[in-house]
Design a protein around this motif. Sequence first.
Motif, PDB file in Angstrom:
ATOM      1  N   VAL A 101       2.505   8.648  -3.412  1.00  0.00           N
ATOM      2  CA  VAL A 101       2.499   7.701  -2.672  1.00  0.00           C
ATOM      3  C   VAL A 101       3.739   7.004  -2.550  1.00  0.00           C
ATOM      4  O   VAL A 101       4.299   6.922  -1.489  1.00  0.00           O
ATOM      5  CB  VAL A 101       1.355   6.449  -2.905  1.00  0.00           C
ATOM      6  N   ARG A 102       4.428   6.818  -3.848  1.00  0.00           N
ATOM      7  CA  ARG A 102       5.874   6.271  -3.745  1.00  0.00           C
ATOM      8  C   ARG A 102       6.719   7.303  -2.799  1.00  0.00           C
ATOM      9  O   ARG A 102       7.602   6.846  -1.935  1.00  0.00           O
ATOM     10  CB  ARG A 102       6.233   6.172  -5.000  1.00  0.00           C
ATOM     11  N   SER A 123       6.095   7.103   0.719  1.00  0.00           N
ATOM     12  CA  SER A 123       6.649   6.045   1.800  1.00  0.00           C
ATOM     13  C   SER A 123       7.768   5.972   2.019  1.00  0.00           C
ATOM     14  O   SER A 123       8.341   5.636   2.806  1.00  0.00           O
ATOM     15  CB  SER A 123       6.056   4.756   0.947  1.00  0.00           C
ATOM     16  N   ARG A 124       8.722   6.470   0.650  1.00  0.00           N
ATOM     17  CA  ARG A 124      10.156   6.848   1.127  1.00  0.00           C
ATOM     18  C   ARG A 124      10.411   7.847   2.170  1.00  0.00           C
ATOM     19  O   ARG A 124      11.275   7.403   3.094  1.00  0.00           O
ATOM     20  CB  ARG A 124      11.103   7.147  -0.079  1.00  0.00           C
ATOM     21  N   GLU A 158       8.438   8.502   4.809  1.00  0.00           N
ATOM     22  CA  GLU A 158       7.993   8.160   5.950  1.00  0.00           C
ATOM     23  C   GLU A 158       8.917   6.990   6.568  1.00  0.00           C
ATOM     24  O   GLU A 158       9.246   7.081   7.760  1.00  0.00           O
ATOM     25  CB  GLU A 158       6.646   7.499   5.751  1.00  0.00           C
ATOM     26  N   ASN A 159       9.349   6.032   5.691  1.00  0.00           N
ATOM     27  CA  ASN A 159      10.225   5.176   6.262  1.00  0.00           C
ATOM     28  C   ASN A 159      11.593   5.710   6.721  1.00  0.00           C
ATOM     29  O   ASN A 159      11.962   5.235   7.748  1.00  0.00           O
ATOM     30  CB  ASN A 159      10.571   4.115   5.239  1.00  0.00           C
ATOM     31  N   ASP A 208       0.302   0.226  -2.432  1.00  0.00           N
ATOM     32  CA  ASP A 208       0.480   1.411  -3.224  1.00  0.00           C
ATOM     33  C   ASP A 208      -1.183   1.731  -3.831  1.00  0.00           C
ATOM     34  O   ASP A 208      -1.601   2.800  -3.705  1.00  0.00           O
ATOM     35  CB  ASP A 208       1.425   1.444  -4.142  1.00  0.00           C
ATOM     36  N   ARG A 231      -3.609   2.772  -0.964  1.00  0.00           N
ATOM     37  CA  ARG A 231      -2.999   4.079  -0.658  1.00  0.00           C
ATOM     38  C   ARG A 231      -3.477   5.254  -1.637  1.00  0.00           C
ATOM     39  O   ARG A 231      -3.592   6.283  -1.034  1.00  0.00           O
ATOM     40  CB  ARG A 231      -1.581   4.409  -0.107  1.00  0.00           C
ATOM     41  N   PHE A 236      -2.376   0.889   4.675  1.00  0.00           N
ATOM     42  CA  PHE A 236      -1.779   1.683   5.430  1.00  0.00           C
ATOM     43  C   PHE A 236      -1.007   1.396   6.605  1.00  0.00           C
ATOM     44  O   PHE A 236       0.008   1.811   7.219  1.00  0.00           O
ATOM     45  CB  PHE A 236      -2.701   2.855   6.103  1.00  0.00           C
ATOM     46  N   GLU A 247       2.143  -0.582   5.777  1.00  0.00           N
ATOM     47  CA  GLU A 247       3.183   0.538   5.418  1.00  0.00           C
ATOM     48  C   GLU A 247       3.838   0.867   6.674  1.00  0.00           C
ATOM     49  O   GLU A 247       4.938   0.987   6.903  1.00  0.00           O
ATOM     50  CB  GLU A 247       2.565   1.513   4.543  1.00  0.00           C
ATOM     51  N   GLY A 278       7.570  -0.100   7.959  1.00  0.00           N
ATOM     52  CA  GLY A 278       8.627   0.943   8.453  1.00  0.00           C
ATOM     53  C   GLY A 278       8.843   0.807   9.714  1.00  0.00           C
ATOM     54  O   GLY A 278      10.237   0.968  10.209  1.00  0.00           O
TER      55      GLY A 278
END
Lengths: 224, 226
Positions: A209-210, A213-214, A216-217, B69, B72, B111, B114, B118
Motif C-alpha cells: 500500500v505504501r 501510494s507513492r 500513484e501520487n 493505509d 486500503r 481510497f 488518497e 494526490g
Amino acid sequence: MNEFVEAFLNLEIAAAALPILWMGLQQTLLLSALTVPLGITAGFALALLSTRRERWVRWPLMAWIDTFRAIPPLVLLILVYAGLPFAGLEIGPWGSVAIAFLLNTGAYYAEVLRAGIESVPRGQAEAGRALGLKPWQVWVFVVLPQAVRNVLPDLIGNTLEVVKLTSLASVVALPELLFQARQAQSVTYNATPILVAALGYFLLLWPFVRLLSRLENRQLAGRR
Amino acid sequence: MTGWEGFAFSFLNARVAAEYWPKILEGLGVTILLAALIVVSGLVLGLALAVLRCLGVKPLNWAIIFVVDLFRALPPLVVIVLIYFGLPAAGIGLSGFVATWLSLTLVLMAFAEEIFWGSICAVPKGQWEAARGLGLRFLPVLRLVVLPQAMRIAIPPLTNRTIAITKGTALGSVVAVAEILGAAQSGMAFSGNPTPLMLGALAYLLLFLPVVVAARWIERRFAWKR
C-alpha cells in the motif's frame, strides 16, 4: 473497557488461535500464488486480442470484459460454486475460486494492460518491424516492456486487490485466513481471532500500500 | 431429459423465476439504497480527510495516513466481519445493513482520500500562491481555485474505485443483508434450484453494466492529452 479488551484483545485466545491462523495465512498465500498468475495470464490474452481491429473480435471482447467487471466477484464465485453442481460439475472450493477469479480478475488485468499497450506509440512497433524483428519479437522486446512500465502502478494496485479478494474464498469454505479466523471466533465466541487475522492482512499488505501510494501520487502529479 | 433440458430446468426455470423475481427486485432496492449511502458518505468523508490533510498539521496527517493505509490494506470482507461479529462482543450490536454500510464507507473513504489528496498535490503550487496573493482565505482558495482543478484529475480514478467498492455491497450477504445476492441465495435454498442466482446475476448486470460503460466513457472524456 474491560469488557472490550476481554472481547477483542484476549491474549489467551489469540495465543490459542495462532496456529490455525498461521495455517490460514499459508493457504491465503498459496491462493494468491494461484490467482494472481492466472489473472495476469488471462488479462494478457484478452489485452492482446483487444489490439485486433476486426469488429467481430472487438465487440464480443468488450462485452466479455465489461460483463465480468460488472458482476461482483462474490456473485460470480457463488454462481460457480453453488450453480455448477446443478449442471453435474463438482469442482470444489479451489476449482470454483480459480474459475471465478480467472473471469473477474482477468477482465480487470485486461483493462489495465490494454491501456498500457495503447500508451505505447505506434512508431515503436513500426520501428521494431523496420529493424527486422519478427512480430512476436516486436511484442516481447519492444511493446510489452514499455506497456507494463507505463501502467505499473495500476498493475500493482490490481494485484493488491486480487490478494485482498482471496478473502472471499472463506465464503465457499476454503480454509484461508479469514475462514480460519471465523472458525476460531465461532468456537471461542470471541472476536480476538478476527482482529488477529486483520492484523495479519495488514502486516502482509501494508508495504505494498505504501509503495503504491507513492507511485500513484507520482503518476497523478505527472498528468499535468 | 436431454442435456439442454436439464440445463434449462436448473438454470432458466420459468416457474422458479416467476416465484422469486419479486424477492430479487426487493434485493435490488436494498442494493441501490446501500450503494447510494456508501457512495455519498464515503466520498464526503474522503474529501473531508483530504482537506484536513491540506492544513499540514503533522500529527494529524500521520493519523490520517495511518487510517487510510489501514483501510486500503484490509480486505473489505474482513472489515465487515470484524464490525459485524466483533462489535456485539464489545456491547455494540449493529444490523448487517449498518455494518456493511459502515465498513464500505470506511474503505471508500480511504481510497477517495488518497485520490483527492494526490489530485490536490498535482495542482501547481503557483495556483495556491496566486490565490492567496489575491487575498483569498484558505477555504475559498481550496473551494474556488484548487479543488475545481483537482477534481478533473480525480474523476477517472475515483469513478473506477467507487464502482469497485459499490460492487462490494454483495458482501453484505455474508452478514445476512437481504440485498440481491442474499435474496438470490435464500431463493436458491428454498427452491433447490439455482435459477434465482441467475436472476441475481442478471440484476447485477442491469445495475452495473451501464455504470461500467459510463466509466469507460468518463475515462476517455477526462483523459489529459499527452
